[in-house]
Structures are given as structure tokens and as C-alpha cells.
Design an enzyme around this catalytic site. Structure first.
Site, mmCIF file in Angstrom:
data_model
loop_
_atom_site.group_PDB
_atom_site.id
_atom_site.type_symbol
_atom_site.label_atom_id
_atom_site.label_comp_id
_atom_site.label_asym_id
_atom_site.label_seq_id
_atom_site.Cartn_x
_atom_site.Cartn_y
_atom_site.Cartn_z
ATOM 1 N N GLY A 187 2.472 -0.824 10.096
ATOM 2 C CA GLY A 187 3.592 -0.553 11.064
ATOM 3 C C GLY A 187 4.407 -1.679 11.353
ATOM 4 O O GLY A 187 5.183 -1.512 12.400
ATOM 5 N N THR A 238 0.720 -1.161 -0.066
ATOM 6 C CA THR A 238 0.095 -0.187 0.205
ATOM 7 C C THR A 238 0.786 1.555 -0.054
ATOM 8 O O THR A 238 1.461 1.671 -1.086
ATOM 9 C CB THR A 238 -1.003 -0.074 1.193
ATOM 10 O OG1 THR A 238 -0.400 0.169 2.226
ATOM 11 C CG2 THR A 238 -1.923 -1.186 0.944
ATOM 12 N N GLY A 242 0.912 -3.668 4.674
ATOM 13 C CA GLY A 242 0.177 -2.624 4.770
ATOM 14 C C GLY A 242 1.167 -1.413 5.066
ATOM 15 O O GLY A 242 2.271 -1.311 4.775
ATOM 16 N N HIS A 243 0.580 -0.226 5.252
ATOM 17 C CA HIS A 243 1.148 1.223 5.555
ATOM 18 C C HIS A 243 2.276 1.236 6.352
ATOM 19 O O HIS A 243 2.134 0.378 7.397
ATOM 20 C CB HIS A 243 0.153 1.906 5.761
ATOM 21 C CG HIS A 243 -0.502 1.869 7.077
ATOM 22 N ND1 HIS A 243 -0.109 2.351 8.288
ATOM 23 C CD2 HIS A 243 -1.818 1.093 7.489
ATOM 24 C CE1 HIS A 243 -0.973 2.056 9.161
ATOM 25 N NE2 HIS A 243 -1.918 1.209 8.864
ATOM 26 N N ASP A 244 3.244 1.870 6.126
ATOM 27 C CA ASP A 244 4.247 2.006 7.169
ATOM 28 C C ASP A 244 5.079 0.532 7.530
ATOM 29 O O ASP A 244 5.783 0.711 8.417
ATOM 30 C CB ASP A 244 3.834 2.794 8.432
ATOM 31 C CG ASP A 244 3.181 4.089 7.991
ATOM 32 O OD1 ASP A 244 3.801 4.904 7.417
ATOM 33 O OD2 ASP A 244 1.909 4.156 8.364
#
Ligand SMILES: CC(C)(COP(=O)(O)OP(=O)(O)OC[C@H]1O[C@@H](n2cnc3c(N)ncnc32)[C@H](O)[C@@H]1OP(=O)(O)O)[C@@H](O)C(=O)NCCC(=O)NCCS
Length: 219
Positions: free
Chosen positions: A168, A130, A148-150
Site C-alpha cells: 500500500g 508481488t 509489496g501488494h498495492d
């Protein structure tokens, strides 16, 4: 004036199952973007089952030392071997020869914004990355993974098919997450740690530890 892009010669190092899949990935890239790569063939220091290569119309170039005499001095390569420690060693040796690591992303993968992959990384078909994601060199992100993000990952991280890293998550150098495991948000996987197939990781995993199960526990 349109840009002229030269077809770059490439070899796949490793004739195991993943190596043969990566050869297919190279062909899929060429199908989507014609003449991206000239797939010279497959390299393996062991004794591969060449009938499997022939069935795929792939050429076996021999061991690294043999192949070196038959490929351009600045050929691109991808190390298609599941063990991150071996990938690191081969990368060091082949780049010393002047060979250049390729980064290969399947055309069906979805790559969002601010996603960085280190050189020598592979992203398999149907994977989704993402936003705001970092992977170090030599990452292996197999088919149908969701990142996922980060997410931040170190060097030579290995993700088997259908792995899910939530937002994360961090994954240390040389860590491995096996098939269909899920890692919960913000969890940290230590360097060299291993997550077993199908695990759900709810807590940080210390470096070098193997965890399995739901919720994941050390073995
Ligand atoms: C995590 C893993 C690497 C551990 O392998 P290992 O260290 O050889 O472990 P063992 O097979 O000796 O198993 C040790 C114990 O953990 C259990 N176990 C192993 N893997 C497990 C898993 N994924 N989930 C739940 N339990 C698991 C075994 O049943 C065994 O339990 P027992 O002591 O009660 O009999 C391996 O089991 C695994 O998950 N491999 C997945 C490989 C994969 O997905 N490859 C895809 C490549 S593309």
C-alpha cells in the site's frame, strides 16, 4: 505456427555504473531469451571512461547527436541514469526523435499478477514485485528490491538496491528511495521526496523533503 520475433536494436543512454549494469541486464535478457535485443552500444554526452566500456566489450557510440547518425531511426533506448529529472528530460527529447523507450525486466526478477510498469522502466536482478502494483513511466527499480501488494508509484521513481516498499505504499512522481531503505505499509512518499540510505520510513513524507534515519526524520 510459432511466432517470429525480430531482434530489436537498443542503445543504453548513460555510461556510469548503472548504465554499465543495465548493459549487462540486456545481455542477461538475451541469454534467457536469445536474440531479444541487439545491443548497439552506449551513449553519453559527457566524457566517459571508455576503458571501462572496453573491459565489458561495450561500444561507445558517442554523444546523442553523434549516435543519432549511426543508429536506426526507430531504435529502442533505455535511459540508465539515477536522476529521475534527467530521465524525464532525455525521454522527452529522444522520443521526439522517434526513438522508442524500452522496458527491461531482468529474467531473475519475480513479477506477480496485475503488475504494471510504465514504458522506459527497468527492474534489476532479484527484485520481487508481488500483486496489484502500478509504476508510472521511467521507473528505475534496482537490484534486490521488494515491492509489496498495492504499491502505486508515479513517473520517474528511483529505487536503489535492496529498497523495500511495503504493501500500500505510494511514491510520488520523481521520488527517490536510496539503498536498503524500508518504507512501512500505507506510507506515502511525496513527489520529489528523497529517502536516505538505510532509513525506515514510518510516516508520510511531504513532497520535496529529504528524510534519513530510523525512524526517518527530515534533514
Ligand atoms: C539522503 C542523502 C541523499 C542526503 O545527502 P545530503 O543532502 O548530501 O546530506 P549530507 O551528506 O549533507 O548529510 C546531512 C546530515 O544527514 C546525515 N545523513 C546523511 N545521509 C544519511 C543516511 N542515509 N542515514 C542517516 N543519516 C544520514 C549526515 O550524517 C548529516 O548529519 P550531520 O548534519 O549531523 O552531520 C544521502 O546521505 C544518502 O543517503 N545517499 C545514499 C545514496 C545511495 O544510496 N546511492 C545509491 C545509488 S545506486
Amino acid at each position: 505456427m510459432s511466432a517470429v520475433s525480430a531482434t530489436r536494436p537498443i542503445v543504453v543512454v548513460g555510461t556510469g555504473g548503472f548504465g554499465r549494469e543495465v548493459a549487462g541486464l540486456v545481455r542477461d535478457i538475451n541469454f534467457a531469451t536469445p536474440q531479444s535485443w541487439e545491443l548497439l552500444g552506449m551513449i553519453d554526452d559527457g566524457a566517459p571512461d571508455t576503458s571501462l566500456l572496453t573491459a565489458l566489450d561495450l561500444r561507445y557510440l558517442g554523444s546523442r547527436d553523434t549516435a543519432r547518425n549511426h543508429v536506426p531511426a526507430d531504435v529502442h533506448y533505455i535511459v540508465a541514469i539515477g536522476d529521475g529529472t534527467i530521465r524525464r528530460r532525455l525521454d522527452a527529447e529522444l522520443s521526439e526523435w522517434g526513438w522508442r523507450p524500452a522496458t527491461l525486466v531482468h529474467p531473475s526478477a519475480l513479477i506477480g499478477s496485475d503488475v504494471h510498469l510504465g514504458v522506459g522502466s527497468v527492474v534489476g536482478a532479484g527484485s520481487i514485485l508481488t500483486t496489484n502494483i502500478r509504476f508510472g513511466v521511467g521507473a528505475q527499480i534496482n537490484i534486490a528490491c521488494t515491492i509489496g501488494h498495492d504499491v502505486t508509484a508515479g513517473e520517474y521513481v528511483t529505487l536503489s538496491p535492496a529498497v523495500s516498499l511495503s504493501g500500500g505504499v505510494s511514491a510520488g512522481n520523481g521520488s527517490t528511495v536510496y539503498t536498503r531503505a524500508a518504507v512501512n505499509p500505507q506510507v506515502s512518499i511525496g513527489a520529489g521526496a528523497t529517502v536516505g540510505a538505510g532509513a525506515v520510513v514510518t510516516r508520510d513524507v511531504p513532497a520535496g523533503i529529504t528524510v534519513v534515519g530510523v525512524p526517518a526524520r527530515p534533514i
